[in-house]
Write a protein that holds these residues in place. Structure first.
Motif, PDB file in Angstrom:
ATOM      1  N   GLU A  75      -1.701 107.929 114.277  1.00 14.86           N
ATOM      2  CA  GLU A  75      -0.747 106.824 114.097  1.00 14.86           C
ATOM      3  C   GLU A  75      -0.855 106.235 112.696  1.00 14.86           C
ATOM      4  O   GLU A  75       0.162 105.949 112.055  1.00 14.86           O
ATOM      5  CB  GLU A  75      -1.003 105.737 115.144  1.00 14.86           C
ATOM      6  CG  GLU A  75      -0.001 104.592 115.090  1.00 14.86           C
ATOM      7  CD  GLU A  75      -0.160 103.619 116.229  1.00 14.86           C
ATOM      8  OE1 GLU A  75       0.580 102.612 116.256  1.00 14.86           O
ATOM      9  OE2 GLU A  75      -1.025 103.857 117.106  1.00 14.86           O
ATOM     10  N   ARG A  76      -2.083 106.093 112.207  1.00 13.81           N
ATOM     11  CA  ARG A  76      -2.291 105.558 110.850  1.00 13.81           C
ATOM     12  C   ARG A  76      -1.751 106.522 109.798  1.00 13.81           C
ATOM     13  O   ARG A  76      -1.124 106.085 108.809  1.00 13.81           O
ATOM     14  CB  ARG A  76      -3.790 105.315 110.631  1.00 13.81           C
ATOM     15  CG  ARG A  76      -4.161 104.854 109.230  1.00 13.81           C
ATOM     16  CD  ARG A  76      -3.594 103.481 108.908  1.00 13.81           C
ATOM     17  NE  ARG A  76      -3.982 103.066 107.575  1.00 13.81           N
ATOM     18  CZ  ARG A  76      -3.388 103.476 106.457  1.00 13.81           C
ATOM     19  NH1 ARG A  76      -2.343 104.317 106.544  1.00 13.81           N
ATOM     20  NH2 ARG A  76      -3.791 103.042 105.282  1.00 13.81           N
ATOM     21  N   PHE A  77      -1.925 107.808 110.008  1.00 13.53           N
ATOM     22  CA  PHE A  77      -1.404 108.830 109.095  1.00 13.53           C
ATOM     23  C   PHE A  77       0.118 108.785 109.040  1.00 13.53           C
ATOM     24  O   PHE A  77       0.725 108.796 107.952  1.00 13.53           O
ATOM     25  CB  PHE A  77      -1.878 110.211 109.544  1.00 13.53           C
ATOM     26  CG  PHE A  77      -1.154 111.351 108.885  1.00 13.53           C
ATOM     27  CD1 PHE A  77      -1.498 111.782 107.609  1.00 13.53           C
ATOM     28  CD2 PHE A  77      -0.116 112.001 109.543  1.00 13.53           C
ATOM     29  CE1 PHE A  77      -0.814 112.835 106.999  1.00 13.53           C
ATOM     30  CE2 PHE A  77       0.568 113.046 108.942  1.00 13.53           C
ATOM     31  CZ  PHE A  77       0.212 113.465 107.667  1.00 13.53           C
ATOM     32  N   LEU A  78       0.765 108.731 110.198  1.00 11.14           N
ATOM     33  CA  LEU A  78       2.226 108.714 110.255  1.00 11.14           C
ATOM     34  C   LEU A  78       2.787 107.430 109.661  1.00 11.14           C
ATOM     35  O   LEU A  78       3.841 107.437 109.016  1.00 11.14           O
ATOM     36  CB  LEU A  78       2.692 108.876 111.703  1.00 11.14           C
ATOM     37  CG  LEU A  78       2.414 110.235 112.353  1.00 11.14           C
ATOM     38  CD1 LEU A  78       2.786 110.199 113.837  1.00 11.14           C
ATOM     39  CD2 LEU A  78       3.184 111.346 111.643  1.00 11.14           C
ATOM     40  N   GLN A  79       2.071 106.336 109.867  1.00 13.82           N
ATOM     41  CA  GLN A  79       2.510 105.059 109.306  1.00 13.82           C
ATOM     42  C   GLN A  79       2.513 105.115 107.782  1.00 13.82           C
ATOM     43  O   GLN A  79       3.431 104.612 107.131  1.00 13.82           O
ATOM     44  CB  GLN A  79       1.589 103.943 109.799  1.00 13.82           C
ATOM     45  CG  GLN A  79       2.047 102.550 109.399  1.00 13.82           C
ATOM     46  CD  GLN A  79       1.185 101.465 110.023  1.00 13.82           C
ATOM     47  OE1 GLN A  79       0.380 101.729 110.908  1.00 13.82           O
ATOM     48  NE2 GLN A  79       1.340 100.248 109.543  1.00 13.82           N
ATOM     49  N   GLU A  80       1.496 105.747 107.219  1.00 14.80           N
ATOM     50  CA  GLU A  80       1.418 105.876 105.762  1.00 14.80           C
ATOM     51  C   GLU A  80       2.466 106.849 105.242  1.00 14.80           C
ATOM     52  O   GLU A  80       3.094 106.610 104.203  1.00 14.80           O
ATOM     53  CB  GLU A  80       0.029 106.365 105.372  1.00 14.80           C
ATOM     54  CG  GLU A  80      -0.188 106.480 103.865  1.00 14.80           C
ATOM     55  CD  GLU A  80      -1.611 106.899 103.546  1.00 14.80           C
ATOM     56  OE1 GLU A  80      -1.875 108.121 103.518  1.00 14.80           O
ATOM     57  OE2 GLU A  80      -2.449 106.006 103.314  1.00 14.80           O
ATOM     58  N   LYS A  81       2.702 107.923 105.977  1.00 17.36           N
ATOM     59  CA  LYS A  81       3.645 108.953 105.537  1.00 17.36           C
ATOM     60  C   LYS A  81       5.085 108.480 105.626  1.00 17.36           C
ATOM     61  O   LYS A  81       5.885 108.722 104.706  1.00 17.36           O
ATOM     62  CB  LYS A  81       3.459 110.222 106.392  1.00 17.36           C
ATOM     63  CG  LYS A  81       4.391 111.368 106.018  1.00 17.36           C
ATOM     64  CD  LYS A  81       4.114 112.584 106.881  1.00 17.36           C
ATOM     65  CE  LYS A  81       5.097 113.707 106.592  1.00 17.36           C
ATOM     66  NZ  LYS A  81       5.014 114.185 105.189  1.00 17.36           N
ATOM     67  N   GLU A  82       5.430 107.799 106.737  1.00 19.06           N
ATOM     68  CA  GLU A  82       6.818 107.405 106.970  1.00 19.06           C
ATOM     69  C   GLU A  82       7.115 105.984 106.518  1.00 19.06           C
ATOM     70  O   GLU A  82       8.277 105.559 106.560  1.00 19.06           O
ATOM     71  CB  GLU A  82       7.137 107.539 108.464  1.00 19.06           C
ATOM     72  CG  GLU A  82       6.875 108.929 109.041  1.00 19.06           C
ATOM     73  CD  GLU A  82       7.754 109.989 108.425  1.00 19.06           C
ATOM     74  OE1 GLU A  82       8.848 109.635 107.926  1.00 19.06           O
ATOM     75  OE2 GLU A  82       7.355 111.167 108.440  1.00 19.06           O
ATOM     76  N   GLN A  83       6.061 105.228 106.145  1.00 16.97           N
ATOM     77  CA  GLN A  83       6.217 103.825 105.765  1.00 16.97           C
ATOM     78  C   GLN A  83       6.868 103.011 106.882  1.00 16.97           C
ATOM     79  O   GLN A  83       7.673 102.104 106.636  1.00 16.97           O
ATOM     80  CB  GLN A  83       7.043 103.721 104.477  1.00 16.97           C
ATOM     81  CG  GLN A  83       6.368 104.333 103.254  1.00 16.97           C
ATOM     82  CD  GLN A  83       5.050 103.626 102.912  1.00 16.97           C
ATOM     83  OE1 GLN A  83       5.017 102.412 102.742  1.00 16.97           O
ATOM     84  NE2 GLN A  83       3.978 104.396 102.809  1.00 16.97           N
ATOM     85  N   ALA A  84       6.518 103.387 108.113  1.00 19.74           N
ATOM     86  CA  ALA A  84       7.037 102.669 109.283  1.00 19.74           C
ATOM     87  C   ALA A  84       6.115 102.963 110.458  1.00 19.74           C
ATOM     88  O   ALA A  84       5.389 103.967 110.463  1.00 19.74           O
ATOM     89  CB  ALA A  84       8.460 103.111 109.597  1.00 19.74           C
ATOM     90  N   ILE A  85       6.139 102.081 111.440  1.00 19.56           N
ATOM     91  CA  ILE A  85       5.312 102.289 112.624  1.00 19.56           C
ATOM     92  C   ILE A  85       5.936 103.377 113.495  1.00 19.56           C
ATOM     93  O   ILE A  85       7.095 103.244 113.918  1.00 19.56           O
ATOM     94  CB  ILE A  85       5.178 100.975 113.429  1.00 19.56           C
ATOM     95  CG1 ILE A  85       4.480  99.919 112.575  1.00 19.56           C
ATOM     96  CG2 ILE A  85       4.401 101.222 114.723  1.00 19.56           C
ATOM     97  CD1 ILE A  85       4.367  98.567 113.247  1.00 19.56           C
ATOM     98  N   PRO A  86       5.232 104.467 113.754  1.00 18.28           N
ATOM     99  CA  PRO A  86       5.795 105.560 114.553  1.00 18.28           C
ATOM    100  C   PRO A  86       5.952 105.163 116.015  1.00 18.28           C
ATOM    101  O   PRO A  86       5.208 104.324 116.524  1.00 18.28           O
ATOM    102  CB  PRO A  86       4.758 106.675 114.392  1.00 18.28           C
ATOM    103  CG  PRO A  86       3.467 105.953 114.117  1.00 18.28           C
ATOM    104  CD  PRO A  86       3.850 104.740 113.322  1.00 18.28           C
ATOM    105  N   SER A  87       6.911 105.768 116.676  1.00 15.46           N
ATOM    106  CA  SER A  87       7.142 105.470 118.086  1.00 15.46           C
ATOM    107  C   SER A  87       6.070 106.129 118.957  1.00 15.46           C
ATOM    108  O   SER A  87       5.470 107.141 118.577  1.00 15.46           O
ATOM    109  CB  SER A  87       8.520 105.973 118.515  1.00 15.46           C
ATOM    110  OG  SER A  87       8.552 107.392 118.489  1.00 15.46           O
ATOM    111  N   LYS A  88       5.843 105.556 120.130  1.00 15.19           N
ATOM    112  CA  LYS A  88       4.884 106.140 121.067  1.00 15.19           C
ATOM    113  C   LYS A  88       5.334 107.523 121.523  1.00 15.19           C
ATOM    114  O   LYS A  88       4.515 108.403 121.751  1.00 15.19           O
ATOM    115  CB  LYS A  88       4.701 105.218 122.283  1.00 15.19           C
ATOM    116  CG  LYS A  88       3.942 103.938 121.980  1.00 15.19           C
ATOM    117  CD  LYS A  88       3.708 103.137 123.254  1.00 15.19           C
ATOM    118  CE  LYS A  88       2.901 101.874 122.957  1.00 15.19           C
ATOM    119  NZ  LYS A  88       2.658 101.068 124.180  1.00 15.19           N
TER     120      LYS A  88
END
Length: 263
Positions: free
Chosen positions: A105-118
């Motif tokens: 989740e932390r990786f995706l948040q950094e990559k997409e600059q947004a909180i990823p969906s569950k």
């Protein structure tokens, strides 16, 4: 064989001093050879889940998440093939699959600059090949296959065991020539919460009149009994009278009209 309260307490106390690994499961079997492996595994899983619930919050603070992510990055930078996430989870006494979820989740948040969906996170945990980073995908996979109590692989196993027990119970009912209505039939009629089987003609079991059956393919300790009472059994009782809960049981006394049996 039935498990006494004293035997259960001894097993639970032993589990309080070991890590949730397959090696610990082998030690558990060696320590309590008279108990079946399925019983020990079920107790092992429930006791570990209690521990995770008690410590869950501390692993999800902003400081903890960032610390875990930086340790992951530093670890794979030194050796990308090493089981960095798995070793980190074991070090801090946290479930490997849950550690993988935090870092993913932390990786995706950094990559997409947004909180990823569950939904996205769950899909990647189920199929790590969808993770857009090969190293992290391998790390997540290692956590999933080495987690005895959490994760998509464990969920699939639990679902399969639950289905197997329901099939076994159905076969027993048919063998005994007992007429019943199954859960899928009840749901088709619009019922929400339903037991696995309603007996069209009640039967007597150990002095109790049984109207319906709910099968639980897990060990039933005090806390799980209470949870089932609140979440399921009381609503069944209110609408359908008495209950037969078939599960690997820990003997206990209840004021509720519930009959607990193992099969």
């Amino acid at each position: 064989m039935k498990l006494t309260k004293a035997q259960y307490d001894e097993i639970a106390q032993f589990l309080g001093h070991v890590q949730p690994t397959r090696q610990s499961l082998r030690k558990l079997k060696e320590k309590f050879p008279s108990q079946s492996q399925s019983t020990l595994l079920s107790i092992f899983s429930q006791e570990y889940q209690k521990q995770i619930k008690r410590t869950h919050a501390k692993h999800h603070t902003a400081e903890a998440i960032e610390a875990y992510y930086q340790r992951y990055l530093n670890g794979v930078m030194k050796n990308a093939a090493a089981p960095v996430l798995l070793e980190l989870a074991n070090e801090v006494d946290f479930a490997p699959s849950l550690m993988a979820r935090i870092v993913l989740e932390r990786f995706l948040q950094e990559k997409e600059q947004a909180i990823p969906s569950k939904t996205l996170i769950n899909s990647m945990l189920r199929d790590p090949s969808r993770i857009p980073d090969g190293v992290l995908a391998n790390q997540v996979y290692q956590c999933t296959v080495n987690d005895c109590c959490y994760g998509p692989l464990v969920d699939c196993i639990k679902h399969a065991i639950g289905h197997e027990h329901e099939v076994l119970l159905r076969e027993i009912l048919l063998e005994k020539n007992l007429s019943f209505i199954a859960e899928d039939q009840l749901r088709a009629k619009g019922y929400d919460k339903t037991p696995d089987f309603i007996l069209e003609v009640p039967v007597a079991v150990e002095g109790h009149i049984i109207h319906w059956i709910e099968s639980k393919a897990s060990f039933g300790d005090e806390s799980s009994h209470q949870a089932y009472l609140q979440d399921q059994f009381w609503s069944y009782w209110n609408s359908l009278c008495k209950d037969l809960s078939s599960e690997n049981q820990l003997p206990s006394q209840f004021t509720a009209p519930v009959c607990l049996l193992s099969y």
